[in-house]
Design an enzyme around this catalytic site. Structure first.
Site, PDB file in Angstrom:
ATOM      1  N   CYS A  44      13.939  -2.249  45.285  1.00 58.50           N
ATOM      2  CA  CYS A  44      12.813  -2.298  44.552  1.00 58.50           C
ATOM      3  C   CYS A  44      12.066  -3.793  44.631  1.00 58.50           C
ATOM      4  O   CYS A  44      10.942  -3.800  44.603  1.00 58.50           O
ATOM      5  CB  CYS A  44      13.114  -2.263  42.989  1.00 58.50           C
ATOM      6  SG  CYS A  44      14.593  -3.291  42.363  1.00 58.50           S
TER       7      CYS A  44
ATOM      8  N   HIS B 174      15.239  -6.178  38.272  1.00 60.02           N
ATOM      9  CA  HIS B 174      14.560  -5.110  38.886  1.00 60.02           C
ATOM     10  C   HIS B 174      13.116  -5.332  38.963  1.00 60.02           C
ATOM     11  O   HIS B 174      12.632  -6.335  38.163  1.00 60.02           O
ATOM     12  CB  HIS B 174      14.667  -4.029  37.768  1.00 60.02           C
ATOM     13  CG  HIS B 174      14.131  -2.679  38.256  1.00 60.02           C
ATOM     14  ND1 HIS B 174      14.312  -2.042  39.467  1.00 60.02           N
ATOM     15  CD2 HIS B 174      12.875  -2.017  37.599  1.00 60.02           C
ATOM     16  CE1 HIS B 174      13.656  -1.015  39.456  1.00 60.02           C
ATOM     17  NE2 HIS B 174      12.626  -1.002  38.343  1.00 60.02           N
TER      18      HIS B 174
END
Ligand SMILES: [Zn+2]
Length: 1008
Positions: free
Chosen positions: A252, A918
């Site tokens: 990510c 994230h």
């Protein structure tokens, strides 16, 4: 030879002239790369030589028309025979000589002239008699092979042009060439400017050409990139650039950086228009041979084809890992780090400067900033010229001042992004529970402000201000699962404590100040609560019960001498008084004498608290020392009684005085069941009733000869706090009739489990380390006497009521911090050219000129000598009109200088902490002006108020004068619409199964 054919040639000069002209041409002409030479049959040429030497026009040696028949394999293909040898089979003549011969003699009808180029082969120039003969085909139809010949000096682009023509490829198509050798391995012909020779193309090989698909993929790599079925992909038509990126496993960080760059209009247009093809730099040693740029272009072309929900950037990831090994594998990385690598890699791969010249950098030496800045920028551009420099590079001024000689060094340095610091708070807010010594006080939750780099003692000091309890009387512990995960020392760093830890601070009883030298040592005792299970623990081979921890553990300061079972029992009862009820006199707690289970339990328990030092003491009895300790005990007695916190022995007294018969009985039995208890207490300085009653001075009362014996007793007692000591079965039998205890006391390890390794009844706990004891409850006793509801209660201190405000800083503050004067650190000094040594100079950065697209990296990850943390302050950054005119050093902007006002176009977000987390991104589509939220393969609409969060990590700003108006209207359904609704056809066609996102402002467009 016929007379006719002889006459058809132009009238040749005399034979002597012919001989002279041709010989001089052969003699004088040198091989020159690119020149044409011609192949002539050796036999014909010898014939001609003979002919001209005769000097007789009518000689029988007339050679006739130039005839190369002997050189050909056959007269259909006119392929040259293989392995022909120069000056045996053929001669080479320069073009001029050939044309003369052709004019004089002409050529046999149908034969092609054998023109050959001079090629520059490594270390030699050579006429290329045999060109490279290769097969050509399209990727889409590899059965249709055509044959073509190319010179080794031709470049790959010549082959591509020939193929486009031969296969009627539509103009404007983007092509890729592969070469396949006989072993059928395929290799990209990436550099079109490279020669056939350098590309190692040789006769017999096949060149395959493919053209890019409309969806941005290549036919050859399509199977790898296709995820959905062919039909689905082919029918999908979405907004260009609104395309997810599949997470390949912790990628990510890469996806987030890619989405930001993808939504940087000048860069994306550069790639979409294929401008990069002209500028790929295959030779730059600092670059990646164009491979990163090509892989990036492939991702961008796919993302902007409008034909994918989501793209799998696998090839790109592999290339990145290939060139920057830190990105290999599938660990989480920093999106900013990748961005930095990528901008650098793209720059070098696309650097228009093929040969970087060496430029010596000059110091300002007092010259005006304008002059030095322009020189620095000019020099930078002489070595670095690419779309990345055009788009992202700015210039800042760096001023270093020597602290010793005050030499001022000014340089102007280019930057690709600004890494701006966040104001670091030197303080930290901690929430802790304070447990007072008052047994009836509930724990109180406090919010305290402590120095971030502080120690545990600082936490105690902060708490002391609220509780008026001296910090020295506090112990800090991390409570986890009903036991102490860690008990901190006062000088331990607070950075060991995480915000999520449950921190309890315990008040300890006052240590006596008087008679310091005779002061009895206080033991810090950790107390756990355990409940016995009903089943027996057969697994361990011993017949004890299983236990489980419950409730809150406690830390108590206990005089070392009060560690007898009896004393501890009462001390614990007193400390737990808030939620442990003392038995009512009417309640029958009598224990039957022949309780085998109970007996056995005691026997098998390793229930001793031993004391290494005491043991030692006992071994080498020193009467004088013992005497001293007795004195101390005697002296401490009045202080103990005066103590606000009644020591255990006071309970005794209370019980006796207040007690009804049964309480007295409890006491009596407790006292009586262990005859040495009284003497023991006596010797330890705990004023037993006996001692109180008989003498003021226990030292006098107990004669010295008994000392040794009592020491042994004491040790035994310490080893077996159980009232029923194994060593004295007769005594135990004698006092069998007694009150059953609410709980029993057990030495345990720090996890609250019984230590079995040291043998039954052995010394399980040593006072040289932290002692831990558990009180074990039978379930029915716990039910009756332990008030769980009350035990869990706590109060909130007023400090908890003050709303905790989220730290908010303005982006401008961060930029100001960036330009604040700082002193260089020890590890990174500056070499002063005047002092001729390294100095800790002061350094100041100033912004001089800003790029078209300004990347601002918020340094949320703070690593100092003391702390490693992620700063989660909200940085308030403007979405529009970020104005730098006040902080740009260059004030006198000439006409035509761009303004310095910027609008936000993309944000890379980081959620989570230091190690995990994230990445996502917000970005504005350049074509329709709509903001989107990119979360790996998911793309959703975003509204402007959502963009500024404390997750924002890297900001992308576009200078206003360069921003183009969106060419498309915004999506028909406003994302501000209150009901989740498909915005257009493309969105309806997607699989909307992302219900958990269900926020009204989001419309799911793609789900991976
Ligand atoms: Zn100096």
């Amino acid at each position: 030879m016929t007379a006719n054919s002889r006459c058809s040639a132009a009238e040749p000069p005399g034979l002597e002239t012919q001989r002279r002209e041709i010989e001089s041409l052969l003699r004088e002409c040198e091989l020159c790369a690119g020149d044409s030479w011609y192949v002539v049959e050796h036999r014909w040429f010898e014939q001609w030589k003979e002919f001209v030497e005769t000097g007789d026009q009518n000689s029988s040696s007339f050679p006739g028309q130039i005839d190369n028949t002997e050189l050909f394999e056959d007269l259909d293909s006119y392929h040259l025979k293989e392995r022909l040898v120069e000056n045996e089979d053929f001669v080479l003549v320069p073009a001029e000589a050939w044309h003369k011969l052709l004019t004089w003699y002409s050529m046999v009808v149908g034969q092609p002239p054998l023109e050959r180029k001079v090629v520059d082969l490594p270390s030699t120039l050579k006429v290329e008699v045999y060109p490279v003969e290769i097969f050509l085909c399209l990727h889409s139809n590899m059965d249709n092979l055509i044959t073509a010949q190319f010179s080794r000096a031709d470049n790959i682009h010549t082959i591509q042009k020939a193929m486009c023509q031969a296969f009627s490829v539509p103009p404007g198509s983007e092509c890729r060439l592969w070469m396949k050798s006989s072993d059928s391995s395929c290799e990209r012909l990436r550099n079109l400017h490279v020669s056939v020779l350098d590309a190692c193309l040789s006769s017999g090989m096949t060149v395959i050409m493919e053209t890019r698909n409309a969806d941005g993929t290549w036919p050859s790599s399509r199977p790898q990139i296709m995820r959905n079925s062919v039909e689905e992909q082919d029918s999908y038509r979405g907004q260009s650039g609104v395309c997810g990126l599949t997470n390949l496993g912790n990628t990510c960080f890469m996806n987030s950086a890619l989405q930001c760059l993808s939504n940087t209009p000048p860069l994306t247009e550069y790639f979409l228009q294929s401008s990069y093809l002209e500028e790929l730099n295959f030779t730059n040693p600092l670059g990646m041979k164009g491979e990163i740029a090509e892989a990036y272009a492939d991702v961008i072309k796919q993302m902007w084809s409008g034909r994918h929900y989501s793209v799998v950037p696998r090839v790109f990831k592999t290339k990145v890992g290939h060139f920057a090994s830190q990105f290999l594998g599938y660990q989480q990385h920093d999106s900013q780090e990748l961005l930095s690598f990528l901008l650098d890699g793209l720059h070098e791969d696309l650097n228009r400067v093929k040969n970087k010249e060496y430029i010596e950098l000059r110091d300002a030496e007092g010259r005006p900033d304008q002059e030095v800045a322009e020189e620095a920028w000019r020099n930078h551009r002489r070595r670095n010229d690419s779309v990345i420099v055009d788009t992202f590079h700015g210039l800042f001024k760096s001023t270093l001042v020597c602290p010793e000689c005050h030499k001022v060094s000014v340089t102007f340095d280019p930057f690709c992004y600004l890494s701006v610091p966040l104001p670091v708070s030197k303080e930290r807010v901690m929430e802790v529970f304070y447990v007072s010594l008052d047994p009836y006080a509930k724990p109180v939750q406090h919010r305290v402000v402590v120095p971030k780099a502080g120690k545990v003692s600082d936490l105690c000091s902060a708490l002391s201000e609220m509780t008026s309890v001296p910090p020295t009387q506090m112990v800090v512990a991390d409570v986890f699962n009903h036991h102490f995960f860690k008990i901190y020392n006062a000088d331990e760093s607070l950075s060991c404590i995480l915000d999520r830890d449950d921190i309890f601070v315990y008040e300890l009883s006052v240590q006596e100040e008087q008679q310091e030298e005779q002061q009895e040592e206080q033991v810090l005792l950790a107390l756990y609560l355990r409940e016995r299970s009903h089943y027996r623990d057969y697994g361990s081979g011993s017949s004890s019960y299983g236990t489980s921890l419950f409730g809150h553990p406690l830390l108590l300061g206990v005089p070392r001498s009060s560690c007898s079972q009896e004393a501890l029992y009462n001390l614990f009862l007193q400390r737990l008084a808030r939620y442990v009820r003392r038995p009512d006199p009417s309640e029958e707690l009598e224990e039957e004498e022949e309780d085998d289970d109970e007996e056995e339990l005691y026997k098998t328990q390793t229930n001793g608290i031993s004391d290494d030092e005491q043991q030692e003491e006992a071994e080498k009895v020193d009467p004088s020392q013992t005497q001293l300790s007795e004195d101390a005990a005697a002296n401490s007695q009045p202080d103990a009684t005066a103590n606000a916190d009644p020591p255990p022995e006071l309970n005794h007294t209370q019980e006796t005085t207040n007690g009804s018969g049964s309480q007295t009985e409890l006491l009596t039995s407790a006292e009586g069941n262990d005859a040495n208890c009284s003497s023991n207490e006596n010797s330890c300085g705990n004023p037993s009733r006996t001692a109180d009653a008989t003498s003021e001075s226990p030292a006098e009362q107990t004669p010295r000869p008994g000392e040794e014996e009592r020491e042994e007793d004491k040790q035994e007692e310490a080893c077996s706090p159980s009232p029923l000591t194994v060593e004295q079965p007769t005594k135990r039998r004698a006092c069998r009739k007694r009150r059953k205890s609410l709980f029993t006391i057990q030495a345990v390890n720090s996890n609250g489990t019984t230590e079995r390794g040291s043998g039954e009844g052995g010394s399980a706990v040593s006072f040289s380390s932290q002692p831990y004891v558990a009180i074990d409850w039978d379930p029915d006793m716990k039910k009756r006497f332990y008030n769980e509801n009350e035990a869990e209660k706590y109060d909130k201190h007023a400090s908890m009521e003050v709303p905790q405000q989220q730290t908010t800083v303005q982006l401008q503050e961060c930029i100001e911090l960036f330009t604040t004067v700082e002193t260089l650190e020890e590890e990174n000094p500056w070499y002063c050219p005047v002092c001729k040594k390294h100095q800790l100079a002061t350094k100041k950065l100033d912004l001089w000129s800003l790029p078209e697209v300004l990347i601002i990296h918020l340094k949320r990850f703070s690593y100092t000598k003391f702390t490693r943390e992620k700063l989660d302050s909200i940085v308030e950054f403007p979405l529009r009109d970020l104005d730098f005119s006040d902080c740009l050093l260059r004030k006198n902007l000439s006409n035509g200088e761009p303004p310095s006002c910027y609008d936000l176009i993309a944000v890379s977000n980081h959620y989570g902490g230091l190690r995990d987390g994230h990445y996502t991104s917000y970005a504005k589509n350049k074509d329709n002006g709509q903001w989107y939220y990119f979360d790996d393969s998911k793309v959703t609409y975003a509204r402007e108020p959502q963009i500024v969060t404390n997750a924002a990590y890297v900001l992308f700003y576009h200078r206003q004068d360069k921003i183009r108006k969106p060419t498309l209207p915004p999506p028909s359904t406003s994302p501000a619409s209150s009901t989740p609704q498909p915005a257009n056809d493309a969105i309806t066609s997607c699989k909307d199964n992302n219900a958990e996102l269900g926020a009204s402002s989001y419309v799911t467009m793609e789900t991976d």
